[in-house]
Design an enzyme around this catalytic site. Structure first.
Site, PDB file in Angstrom:
ATOM      1  N   ALA A   3       0.828  -1.204   0.000  1.00 39.70           N
ATOM      2  CA  ALA A   3       0.000   0.000   0.000  1.00 39.70           C
ATOM      3  C   ALA A   3       0.861   1.251   0.000  1.00 39.70           C
ATOM      4  O   ALA A   3       0.565   2.235  -0.704  1.00 39.70           O
ATOM      5  CB  ALA A   3      -0.930  -0.011   1.214  1.00 39.70           C
ATOM      6  N   TYR A   4       1.925   1.218   0.792  1.00 36.88           N
ATOM      7  CA  TYR A   4       2.874   2.339   0.861  1.00 36.88           C
ATOM      8  C   TYR A   4       3.544   2.564  -0.489  1.00 36.88           C
ATOM      9  O   TYR A   4       3.595   3.694  -0.997  1.00 36.88           O
ATOM     10  CB  TYR A   4       3.899   2.005   1.938  1.00 36.88           C
ATOM     11  CG  TYR A   4       5.024   2.987   2.138  1.00 36.88           C
ATOM     12  CD1 TYR A   4       4.787   4.316   2.431  1.00 36.88           C
ATOM     13  CD2 TYR A   4       6.349   2.548   2.087  1.00 36.88           C
ATOM     14  CE1 TYR A   4       5.833   5.202   2.656  1.00 36.88           C
ATOM     15  CE2 TYR A   4       7.397   3.424   2.313  1.00 36.88           C
ATOM     16  CZ  TYR A   4       7.137   4.745   2.596  1.00 36.88           C
ATOM     17  OH  TYR A   4       8.174   5.606   2.813  1.00 36.88           O
ATOM     18  N   ALA A   5       4.025   1.479  -1.100  1.00 33.96           N
ATOM     19  CA  ALA A   5       4.699   1.582  -2.393  1.00 33.96           C
ATOM     20  C   ALA A   5       3.748   2.094  -3.469  1.00 33.96           C
ATOM     21  O   ALA A   5       4.138   2.881  -4.334  1.00 33.96           O
ATOM     22  CB  ALA A   5       5.290   0.230  -2.789  1.00 33.96           C
TER      23      ALA A   5
END
Length: 251
Positions: A154-156
């Site tokens: 999700a961060y990436a």
């Protein structure tokens, strides 16, 4: 005299960690800094440190997920500080973990605080940056190119969207005299420092994957690089992603 004398910078998430390090390095190069963040006491401390470096500073309370408030906030900075020359989109509030355990609200918050907020700040600052020949630095991550991004998906994804925005703005806004670049840092932020203290063996193995064998200092390694990137030495650089990670990532 510094390379950034007379410049005004907005730094989001500047109350601690990487954002604070960037604010201090910009101040050291002569820039006045609008210090944005959620915690009043942390903003006050960063402003105090900026002033110790001989630069002007002003705190502005800001939750970057409140997208509707961003244009007015930028207007307040311009009114208080006389303009904007540098925008640093550092703040991010997201979640980590396996995709199947990721709640929709947590995933969406990463996008609101990441690419949505970044886009809102970029749009609100554009006329001021165009007037003064400004710079934008957006923070991304090496998790975008990691061979195994497990737990960082999700961060990436949010950061990859920011990287695409950066490249597009560099192309579209170059004729306006605006340079737009990304940095992907490894830095000894409070959260990483706490992790290293709690898991020293794991942290030691992590440092071995960095060719320079240490995690970057928020001001000296990350902030000073940002000050160089927005200064006259890098005037022909735009649309790039700069890995400030001691050589670990392969961009």
């Amino acid at each position: 005299m510094g390379d950034l004398d007379g410049k005004v910078a907005i730094v989001t998430g500047a109350g601690q960690g990487v954002g604070q390090g960037i604010a201090l390095a910009l101040a050291g190069a002569g820039a006045s800094v609008a210090v944005l963040g959620r915690t009043e006491s942390k903003l006050a401390r960063t402003c105090e440190l900026v002033r110790e470096r001989g630069a002007n500073a002003a705190p502005f309370g800001c939750d970057v997920t409140d997208l509707d408030a961003i244009p007015g906030l930028v207007a307040d900075v311009v009114s208080a500080m006389g303009g904007v020359d540098i925008l640093v989109n550092n703040a991010y509030s997201g979640h980590f973990g396996p995709l199947l355990s990721m709640k929709d609200d947590d995933f969406q918050r990463g996008f609101r605080s990441g690419p949505f907020a970044t886009f809102a700040f970029m749009k609100a600052c554009h006329p001021h940056l165009a007037e003064r020949g400004g710079n934008i630095i957006n923070l991304v991550t090496s998790a975008m190119v990691r061979w195994d991004p497990s737990n960082y998906g999700a961060y990436a994804a949010a950061k990859q969207a920011i990287r695409s925005l950066t490249r597009t703005a560099a192309a579209e806004w170059g004729p306006d005299g605006i340079r737009v670049n990304c940095i992907a840092p490894h830095a000894l932020s409070p959260s990483l420092e706490a992790w290293a203290e709690a898991r020293p063996a794991e942290a030691a193995e992590f440092r071995k994957t960095i060719p320079l064998r240490y995690v970057g200092d928020c001001e000296q390694d990350i902030g000073e690089a940002v000050a160089m990137l927005v200064g006259p030495q890098a005037r022909y650089l735009t649309g790039a992603t700069i890995p400030l990670d001691g050589g670990q990532a392969d961009f």
